[in-house]
Design an enzyme around this catalytic site. Structure first.
Site, PDB file in Angstrom:
ATOM      1  N   THR A 119      34.702  35.037  41.919  1.00 33.98           N
ATOM      2  CA  THR A 119      34.773  35.987  40.746  1.00 33.98           C
ATOM      3  C   THR A 119      35.635  35.566  39.400  1.00 33.98           C
ATOM      4  O   THR A 119      35.767  35.376  38.422  1.00 33.98           O
ATOM      5  CB  THR A 119      35.235  37.553  41.069  1.00 33.98           C
ATOM      6  OG1 THR A 119      33.926  38.130  42.057  1.00 33.98           O
ATOM      7  CG2 THR A 119      34.779  38.768  39.804  1.00 33.98           C
ATOM      8  N   THR A 128      36.649  37.081  46.556  1.00 36.49           N
ATOM      9  CA  THR A 128      37.872  38.096  47.113  1.00 36.49           C
ATOM     10  C   THR A 128      37.092  38.354  48.436  1.00 36.49           C
ATOM     11  O   THR A 128      37.718  38.609  49.487  1.00 36.49           O
ATOM     12  CB  THR A 128      37.808  39.511  46.080  1.00 36.49           C
ATOM     13  OG1 THR A 128      36.453  39.898  45.864  1.00 36.49           O
ATOM     14  CG2 THR A 128      38.718  39.085  45.181  1.00 36.49           C
ATOM     15  N   ASP A 129      35.149  37.912  48.384  1.00 38.30           N
ATOM     16  CA  ASP A 129      35.189  38.572  49.336  1.00 38.30           C
ATOM     17  C   ASP A 129      35.188  37.905  51.386  1.00 38.30           C
ATOM     18  O   ASP A 129      34.523  38.075  51.923  1.00 38.30           O
ATOM     19  CB  ASP A 129      33.527  38.132  49.942  1.00 38.30           C
ATOM     20  CG  ASP A 129      32.701  38.673  47.856  1.00 38.30           C
ATOM     21  OD1 ASP A 129      33.528  39.884  48.268  1.00 38.30           O
ATOM     22  OD2 ASP A 129      31.336  39.029  48.299  1.00 38.30           O
TER      23      ASP A 129
END
Ligand code: ASP
Length: 326
Positions: free
Chosen positions: A16, A89-90
């Site tokens: 992101t 970030t996942d």
């Protein structure tokens, strides 16, 4: 710039933080490491020399072990004082711990990202990158192992968890952050110490691992079915390491064939060893050959198990590695 300026490498993997919203409405990774660094107000005033590397441009979900192992080799060879890795970030919970396990030396390795992409109001990427560069350049953070910097908090890789799907404060850890950044200062308040190290070049054997979370009323069918497809298994058990008694036979059988690691699905705290004695309790399962994960959560336990299997570690070496965890 002073000759003795601290030097930090920023390596972009996508996520992101590197995404912008496209005309069709979906966010995709479009920004280079150069773009990310150029968007950080106040960076030039820090006096920190920054070099950038575009390593991957992927969503966090599509990073794999081979990407991270290649990255670890690169991190080790860069002649800089510290490294910042920006990514989706996942999978930061996983990649940060993986990097902790495969990097040596005192050079800070800082992982960060953003919850709001660069096209959104209140995009958090620039602030996270600035705080991360400060940490990577600092002498305070040397020797802390890999850390995740988010919202100006510094989290140890082995403890950090993504506990919110959308909040800019998505990362938490138990027993808590190991430091924070305020103004231009990096403060380290706890030093978790370095984990045992695995040579990234030696992790070359193919291996399949999985996490099975037990649930109310499980009878072992799913454990058995997954066990038939993998080389090692992590059981995300109830509470301090408990499963329904109907799962005990399946787990006993699997533990004779492969490493089966017992972790807690609660999100924090350790798996116990000798407190409960009922069938399916932690002491029963350990006596049947399951390996307690200590306070490693199931996601991180799987990373350690996968890397050990990729290095062709023996059953004894795998047990020893988990037993050495605090
Ligand atoms: N939601 C994710 C992120 O925060 C997407 C990804 O992991 O690439 O970066």
């Amino acid at each position: 710039m002073a000759d003795n300026a601290r030097r930090v490498a920023v390596i972009s993997l996508g996520g992101t933080i590197a995404m912008t919203t496209q005309t069709d409405g979906g966010a995709t990774p479009t920004l280079s490491a150069d773009d990310l660094v150029a968007a950080v107000p106040g960076l030039a005033e820090t006096g920190i020399a920054v070099e950038v590397h575009d390593f991957r441009r992927l969503p966090g979900a599509s990073l794999g072990f081979s990407d991270l192992l290649e990255l670890a080799v690169m991190v080790a060879t860069l002649p800089v004082d510290g490294v910042v890795i920006t990514q989706g970030t996942d999978t930061i919970e996983e990649t940060s711990y993986l990097l902790d396990l495969v990097t040596t030396g005192d050079k800070p390795v800082v992982i960060t990202g953003a919850m709001r992409n660069a096209s959104m109001a209140g995009a958090d990427g620039p602030a996270n990158v600035l705080a991360s560069i400060r940490v990577a350049a600092s002498t305070e953070a040397r020797g802390t192992g890999s850390v995740v910097v988010f919202g100006e908090e510094i989290h140890a890789a082995r403890w950090v968890r993504k506990t919110h799907a959308t909040s800019p404060l998505a990362f938490t850890s138990y027993p808590g952050p190991i430091g924070y950044v305020a103004e231009d200062r990096v403060r380290i308040t706890a030093r978790p110490g370095k984990c045992s190290t695995i040579d990234p070049r030696s992790a070359a054997s193919p291996a399949q691992t999985a996490i099975v979370t037990v649930g109310l009323g499980d009878d072992g069918t799913i454990l058995q079915a997954v066990g038939d497809k993998v080389d090692g298994l992590v059981v995300a058990a109830f509470g301090a390491g408990h499963v329904p008694m109907a799962c005990v036979d399946a787990l006993t059988d699997l533990a004779k064939r492969m490493p089966v690691v017992l972790a807690t699905r609660t999100g924090s705290g350790p798996v116990l060893r000798h407190t409960y004695g009922f069938p399916g309790s932690e002491s029963d399962l350990i006596a049947r050959g399951l390996i307690p994960a200590s306070s490693l959560d199931p996601i991180k336990a799987r990373i350690l198990l996968q890397l050990l299997l990729m290095t062709a570690a023996t059953a004894d070496q795998i047990s020893k590695s988990f037993n050495a965890l605090s």
